[in-house]
Design a protein around this motif. Structure first.
Motif, PDB file in Angstrom:
ATOM      1  N   HIS A  24      -2.979  43.615   2.781  1.00  0.00           N
ATOM      2  CA  HIS A  24      -3.805  42.794   1.890  1.00  0.00           C
ATOM      3  C   HIS A  24      -5.060  43.570   1.478  1.00  0.00           C
ATOM      4  CE1 HIS A  24      -6.339  42.071   5.401  1.00  0.00           C
ATOM      5  NE2 HIS A  24      -5.313  41.570   6.063  1.00  0.00           N
ATOM      6  N   SER A  28      -3.696  38.898   7.690  1.00  0.00           N
ATOM      7  CA  SER A  28      -2.264  38.778   7.440  1.00  0.00           C
ATOM      8  C   SER A  28      -1.718  37.480   8.003  1.00  0.00           C
ATOM      9  CB  SER A  28      -1.524  39.974   8.060  1.00  0.00           C
ATOM     10  OG  SER A  28      -1.917  41.185   7.456  1.00  0.00           O
ATOM     11  N   LEU A  84      -5.519  37.517  -2.741  1.00  0.00           N
ATOM     12  CA  LEU A  84      -5.612  37.929  -1.337  1.00  0.00           C
ATOM     13  C   LEU A  84      -4.838  39.217  -1.103  1.00  0.00           C
ATOM     14  CD1 LEU A  84      -5.128  34.495   0.502  1.00  0.00           C
ATOM     15  CD2 LEU A  84      -7.268  35.657  -0.085  1.00  0.00           C
ATOM     16  N   VAL A  85      -3.790  39.417  -1.901  1.00  0.00           N
ATOM     17  CA  VAL A  85      -2.974  40.634  -1.822  1.00  0.00           C
ATOM     18  C   VAL A  85      -2.809  41.190  -3.234  1.00  0.00           C
ATOM     19  CG1 VAL A  85      -1.714  39.822   0.216  1.00  0.00           C
ATOM     20  CG2 VAL A  85      -0.793  39.376  -2.057  1.00  0.00           C
ATOM     21  N   ILE A 102      -1.512  32.668  -2.631  1.00  0.00           N
ATOM     22  CA  ILE A 102      -2.100  33.858  -2.001  1.00  0.00           C
ATOM     23  C   ILE A 102      -2.619  34.823  -3.078  1.00  0.00           C
ATOM     24  CG2 ILE A 102      -0.744  33.715   0.116  1.00  0.00           C
ATOM     25  CD1 ILE A 102       1.071  35.920  -1.070  1.00  0.00           C
ATOM     26  N   GLU A 139       2.360  40.392  -3.763  1.00  0.00           N
ATOM     27  CA  GLU A 139       2.629  38.958  -3.896  1.00  0.00           C
ATOM     28  C   GLU A 139       4.017  38.734  -4.500  1.00  0.00           C
ATOM     29  OE1 GLU A 139       0.826  34.991  -6.186  1.00  0.00           O
ATOM     30  OE2 GLU A 139      -0.121  36.966  -6.430  1.00  0.00           O
ATOM     31  N   ILE A 185      -2.391  34.743   5.551  1.00  0.00           N
ATOM     32  CA  ILE A 185      -1.531  34.886   4.372  1.00  0.00           C
ATOM     33  C   ILE A 185      -0.131  34.381   4.671  1.00  0.00           C
ATOM     34  CG2 ILE A 185      -0.412  36.567   2.855  1.00  0.00           C
ATOM     35  CD1 ILE A 185      -3.059  38.210   3.098  1.00  0.00           C
TER      36      ILE A 185
END
Length: 212
Positions: free
Chosen positions: A25, A176, A192-193, A189, A198, A179
């Motif tokens: 992430h 993680s 976040l990533v 998400i 994603e 997530i």
């Protein structure tokens, strides 16, 4: 901090960022980028774990899924590299074994290693395999994350404390674990990533089991 014994001015500084990366992430990426610039590293090598000793008892995604997500997250950064050294080893992954193996990738005495990991992991370093040897052959970059007090580093043996470089990264509030939980609950998400990660998670239906 005091340089490692025998460290010369001409040595290349190589960052090594190990982790499960399940999933990788923005917190990981920001930490690696900050270490790269703050410590003057030549590059940062991401090393996804294979059979992780410290993750026993927790179901994790396959090594190939985690490797691919890490590749997608790092491929647009010219000073990030990716290694399969632990995935291809086929035995439980220990940091000391990886560091020793990676030293053979470079000419003798040509590099200094900076192992980048979370402060929480560093505080648990005495449970690692040969922790004093790790401190001898690399600098340990302890990346801060909320809820952990870096003053506790003073409780570690002197041989280990001398090799530690604290690095403050507020964005490591991302985890993680959170997530995976959000995916399993059908929550977003996004941001976040990285978007390719994603997309990969949803395409491969990762983390949809209860309890992840």
């Amino acid at each position: 901090m005091t340089p490692l014994r025998g460290e010369g001015l001409t040595k290349r500084k190589i960052g090594i960022m190990g982790g499960t990366f399940d999933p990788i992430h923005f917190g990981h990426l920001v930490a690696a980028e900050e270490a790269y610039f703050s410590l003057g590293l030549a590059e940062v090598i991401f090393v996804p774990t294979g059979d992780s000793f410290h993750k026993k008892g927790r179901d994790i995604s396959s090594s190939e899924h985690r490797y691919t997500m890490t590749m997608l997250a790092t491929l647009d950064n010219p000073h990030f590299r990716l290694s399969r050294v632990e995935i291809d080893r086929g035995t439980p992954s220990h940091t000391i074994d990886t560091l020793r193996e990676m030293h053979h990738w470079f000419p003798p005495n040509s590099v200094s290693f900076y192992f980048i990991t979370g402060l929480d992991a560093v505080l648990d370093i005495l449970s690692w395999k040969e922790p004093l040897e790790i401190a001898k052959i690399c600098n340990i970059v302890a990346v801060s994350r909320p809820g952990y007090n870096k003053s506790k580093l003073q409780e570690l043996p002197e041989e280990i404390k001398d090799s530690i470089i604290p690095l403050e990264i507020p964005l490591l509030a991302i985890s993680s674990t959170e997530i995976r939980k959000r995916v399993s609950e059908g929550k977003s998400i996004r941001y976040l990533v990285p978007w390719p990660v994603e997309h990969y998670i949803y395409k491969n239906s990762l983390y949809h089991r209860n309890g992840w």
